[in-house]
Design a protein around this motif. Structure first.
Motif, mmCIF file in Angstrom:
data_model
loop_
_atom_site.group_PDB
_atom_site.id
_atom_site.type_symbol
_atom_site.label_atom_id
_atom_site.label_comp_id
_atom_site.label_asym_id
_atom_site.label_seq_id
_atom_site.Cartn_x
_atom_site.Cartn_y
_atom_site.Cartn_z
ATOM 1 N N GLU A 5 0.843 -1.198 0.000
ATOM 2 C CA GLU A 5 0.000 0.000 0.000
ATOM 3 C C GLU A 5 0.879 1.249 0.000
ATOM 4 O O GLU A 5 0.595 2.235 -0.706
ATOM 5 C CB GLU A 5 -0.909 -0.009 1.225
ATOM 6 N N SER A 18 2.406 1.549 -3.424
ATOM 7 C CA SER A 18 1.421 2.084 -4.366
ATOM 8 C C SER A 18 1.334 3.597 -4.248
ATOM 9 O O SER A 18 1.269 4.323 -5.250
ATOM 10 C CB SER A 18 0.052 1.444 -4.102
ATOM 11 N N ASN A 19 1.356 4.090 -3.024
ATOM 12 C CA ASN A 19 1.293 5.534 -2.808
ATOM 13 C C ASN A 19 2.524 6.216 -3.393
ATOM 14 O O ASN A 19 2.421 7.278 -4.042
ATOM 15 C CB ASN A 19 1.178 5.824 -1.306
ATOM 16 N N ARG A 67 2.337 6.291 -7.239
ATOM 17 C CA ARG A 67 1.345 7.264 -7.703
ATOM 18 C C ARG A 67 1.870 8.693 -7.540
ATOM 19 O O ARG A 67 1.619 9.558 -8.389
ATOM 20 C CB ARG A 67 0.032 7.083 -6.944
ATOM 21 N N GLN A 68 2.610 8.931 -6.476
ATOM 22 C CA GLN A 68 3.227 10.247 -6.314
ATOM 23 C C GLN A 68 4.207 10.533 -7.447
ATOM 24 O O GLN A 68 4.237 11.647 -8.004
ATOM 25 C CB GLN A 68 3.956 10.336 -4.972
ATOM 26 N N LEU A 107 -1.942 12.506 -1.443
ATOM 27 C CA LEU A 107 -1.144 11.278 -1.340
ATOM 28 C C LEU A 107 -0.028 11.423 -0.308
ATOM 29 O O LEU A 107 0.290 10.474 0.413
ATOM 30 C CB LEU A 107 -0.557 10.921 -2.705
ATOM 31 N N LEU A 167 -1.611 11.046 3.012
ATOM 32 C CA LEU A 167 -1.957 9.641 3.208
ATOM 33 C C LEU A 167 -0.714 8.814 3.510
ATOM 34 O O LEU A 167 -0.774 7.859 4.302
ATOM 35 C CB LEU A 167 -2.669 9.100 1.964
ATOM 36 N N GLN A 168 0.418 9.190 2.901
ATOM 37 C CA GLN A 168 1.656 8.442 3.125
ATOM 38 C C GLN A 168 2.074 8.501 4.589
ATOM 39 O O GLN A 168 2.531 7.504 5.153
ATOM 40 C CB GLN A 168 2.771 9.017 2.240
#
Length: 440
Positions: free
Chosen positions: A153, A156-157, A160-161, A209, A212-213
């Protein structure tokens, strides 16, 4: 330019990780930390030691038991032996015993036959101790799965960043060109506003993001029970995924490797021994006893003095009738065995479904990656052509914006498919009971 930007993005992520934490962990390193620090595993280690102690307790029943005892009795009346006729110089009655009676004893008891009660208890305890060890392995594998899911997870972050930052860089190039055209009178202010809005939109997504990280890293630290901040080492997701293999091989491996199957097998074995324990009450119980006494009075009740003596005896106990309690206990043990057998059947079905589902999802992610890789290449070529045509004034600003937006979406989806592939590979290794063996 794109290659230079990727290097800048990687350096930026590494710098951010240096600020956020002290360690860039691989999945294997994260697993080692989690297993070492997990409190549930430490509790189960105590349970295992307790179960092993129970085995030693049960084995002690094979050995003779030695007990020491002491007693004191006061008797108000003593037995008297009276003679019918008096004899000169001899009393008319003799008292047996003493009012104050003392007895020091050392007793030894050895079971000769228990209807296999002791053997069944020992083997049941051994099976339960082995089951505790397997239960710890179940907890360990579940912990590895939890940490692995969080790890991917976070990956993935990060990816995407990186995609969003690359998209923002393309928009910056686009915005500079549009502004140049605007100053030259070849573009309207609306075009610069549209590009600036798209940049702000992606910056907002990037900021979300990043926030969220920090949350994910907090969860990751909690899962590892780490004392300090931790971060992950970015994965190289560009490698082409391999064929997962033959499904039947995974199914066979799962049924032989999953610790849950072994756990139920050991519980079933312990249940069989408990049934044997219940059946042991059908047999007589034989024991040998020996005792050494130092008492006053001793065997000779007519002399109130200390003396030592020993006794040896054999004893038997056989419950002939107890209103069907033994029979019902055996029936109860059989019902527990049947229940475990049904649990094993259900677990077999569950494992087959888990393996099949993970296998199919893994293969699907592999196929999607191969197709999406081609789409990304095509979208990059489309963007390059559209950018050149925009510079030559052959296409509009909206055409270039559409090409850039489509390229970003395709790259994000490709990274999602990469992470999905890793997640399903992790899930498949858990379903087959081999998680952690390939070090992630």
């Amino acid at each position: 330019m794109n290659r230079i930007f990727r290097w800048c993005t990687l350096i930026t992520l590494l710098l951010l990780q240096t600020v956020w934490g002290q360690e860039n962990l691989t999945l294997g390193q994260a697993w080692e930390i989690a297993v070492a620090n997990n409190l549930n595993l430490q509790q189960q280690a105590q349970d295992l030691r307790s179960a092993e102690t129970e085995v030693n307790i049960r084995k002690a029943d094979y050995l003779p038991a030695i007990a020491a005892g002491a007693s004191y009795n006061y008797v108000s009346e003593l037995a008297r032996l009276e003679f019918p006729a008096s004899i000169p110089g001899f009393p008319g009655q003799i008292e047996a015993g003493a009012n104050n009676q003392y007895d020091l004893a050392l007793n030894l008891r050895q079971t000769l036959f228990s209807g296999f009660l002791i053997r069944n208890r020992v083997r049941a305890a051994e099976s339960l101790a082995n089951a505790e060890q397997v239960r710890a392995e179940i907890t360990r594998q579940q912990l590895l799965l939890q940490v692995g899911r969080l790890y991917y997870e976070i990956q993935s972050n990060l990816t995407r960043q990186a995609v969003l930052q690359e998209g923002i860089a393309r928009i910056d190039d686009h915005l500079r060109m549009v502004r140049n055209f605007f100053h030259a009178g070849q573009a309207a202010s609306f075009d610069t506003l549209e590009a600036a809005n798209r940049k702000l939109e992606q910056q907002n997504q990037l900021k979300n993001l990043e926030n969220l990280q920090r949350i994910l890293l907090t969860q990751f630290r909690f899962a590892l029970n780490a004392s300090g901040p931790v971060t992950v080492q970015p994965l190289n997701l560009a490698a082409a995924p391999q064929q997962p293999g033959v499904l039947d091989n995974f199914l066979n491996e799962a049924l032989s490797r999953r610790p849950e199957m072994r756990y139920l097998e050991l519980l079933g074995r312990a249940g069989e021994y408990r049934t044997g324990t219940a059946r042991s009450r059908y047999f007589p119980q034989l024991a040998a006893n020996a005792a050494w006494h130092y008492a006053r009075p001793g065997v000779n009740f007519f002399r109130n003095e200390w003396m030592d003596y020993y006794t040896v005896s054999l004893s038997m106990r056989w419950d002939i009738w107890n209103w069907g309690q033994d029979r019902r206990q055996v029936q109860q043990a059989h019902m527990a065995e049947r229940k475990l057998d049904l649990q094993r059947q259900q677990l077999t079905l569950d494992i087959r479904q888990q393996v099949t589902e993970a296998y199919e999802l893994l293969d699907n992610a592999r196929q999607q990656i191969l197709l999406q890789q081609r789409l990304v290449l095509q979208e990059r070529e489309r963007y390059r052509i559209t950018e050149n045509q925009f510079n030559e004034g052959l296409v509009s600003n909206l055409d270039l914006s559409s090409a850039e937006r489509t390229l970003s979406a395709a790259e994000l989806l490709l990274q999602d498919y990469y992470i999905q592939w890793h997640r399903q590979r992790l899930q498949l290794s858990f379903a087959t009971g081999t998680i952690g063996e390939d070090n992630g």
